[in-house]
Design an enzyme around this catalytic site. Structure first.
Site, short mmCIF file in Angstrom:
data_model
loop_
_atom_site.label_atom_id
_atom_site.label_comp_id
_atom_site.label_asym_id
_atom_site.label_seq_id
_atom_site.Cartn_x
_atom_site.Cartn_y
_atom_site.Cartn_z
N SER A 145 0.86 -1.19 0.00
CA SER A 145 0.00 0.00 0.00
C SER A 145 0.88 1.23 0.00
O SER A 145 2.04 1.19 0.46
CB SER A 145 -0.88 -0.01 1.26
OG SER A 145 -1.51 1.24 1.45
N TYR A 159 -1.40 -0.81 10.37
CA TYR A 159 -1.50 -1.03 8.93
C TYR A 159 -0.29 -0.44 8.20
O TYR A 159 0.34 -1.11 7.37
CB TYR A 159 -2.79 -0.43 8.39
CG TYR A 159 -3.03 -0.70 6.93
CD1 TYR A 159 -3.38 -1.97 6.49
CD2 TYR A 159 -2.91 0.31 5.98
CE1 TYR A 159 -3.61 -2.23 5.15
CE2 TYR A 159 -3.13 0.06 4.63
CZ TYR A 159 -3.47 -1.20 4.23
OH TYR A 159 -3.68 -1.47 2.89
#
Length: 254
Positions: A145, A159
């Site tokens: 990501s 995350y």
């Protein structure tokens, strides 16, 4: 560039929807035998329809090392080469979490995100590596990501950290496995409305937040699952045979 994966065995994790479903369907459409897995067994049925009878879907939790090894063993047994040719580590996400101050984060919330985003990718790579070594070739593509390269739009500390760790794992495995002709690369998507979680995030931004996000993208548009799929197909193709340990940001330009 023509991409033909006929005769190749591909495993795609996190394939119940979004990126994973699109990636699985794209490989199947190019001749590969696709093994698509996810914990969302009901949603895998649609993925199974898209990949057709030559492929297979399995309900697998990538945080369960034994379950991962069983999936890989089944795929290898059915493969003409006795190995998985391509692994796409797409499983991940925020597990329904939202951004909270650091003082409020407990051990389960922290560890859960690491387990699925980082440990899951490790267990899957570990399982396919012996077969790829025997064959002397293989492709591992990790999906991280933009949060792993910068900061998370959601503010979820675990995350951002887990995706950064996955990028580090990509580079480490590229060096460890390269001697056997195995490439390991990473696709880092920008914000894409690809699943229920990203839809909720988009709505939560409101019109002002959505406008700020769009204005920060050089191409002034959000990405699509096809944009991410194209990057994965490239890394898995013969055209990327001398590319390894790389992170490709597919984010419209930042």
């Amino acid at each position: 560039m023509t991409q033909n994966f006929t005769g190749r065995t591909v495993i795609v994790t996190g394939a119940a929807h979004g990126f994973g479903r699109a990636i699985a369907a794209a490989f199947a459409g190019r001749g590969a035998t696709v093994w698509a897995c996810d914990v969302l067994a009901a949603e895998l049925a649609e993925t199974g329809r898209l990949i057709g009878p030559a492929g297979a879907v399995r309900a697998v939790d990538v945080t369960d090392r034994g379950a991962v090894q069983a999936l890989v063993a089944e795929a290898e047994a059915a493969s003409a080469t006795g190995a998985v040719d391509v692994l796409v580590n797409n499983a991940g996400g925020v597990l329904g979490q939202v951004g909270r101050p650091i003082e409020e984060i407990g051990p389960e919330a922290w560890q859960g995100i690491f387990d699925v985003n980082l440990s899951g990718a490790f267990w899957c790579a570990q399982a396919v590596a012996p077969g790829m070594k025997r064959r002397g070739a293989g492709r591992i593509v990790n999906i991280s990501s933009g949060a792993g390269l910068g900061v998370s739009l959601t503010g979820i500390q675990a995350y951002a950290s887990a995706k950064a760790g996955q990028i580090g794992l990509t580079r480490q495995l590229a060096h460890e496995l390269g001697a056997w002709g195995i490439t390991v690369n990473n696709v880092a998507p920008g914000f894409v409305r690809s699943n229920p979680t990203t839809e909720r995030q988009w709505e939560a931004m409101g019109e002002a937040g959505q406008a700020r996000l769009m204005n920060a993208i050089a191409l002034r548009r959000l990405g699509t699952v096809e944009d991410i799929t194209n990057a994965v197909l490239f890394f898995a193709s013969d055209a990327a045979g001398w590319i390894s340990g790389q992170v490709l940001s597919v984010d419209g330009g930042k």
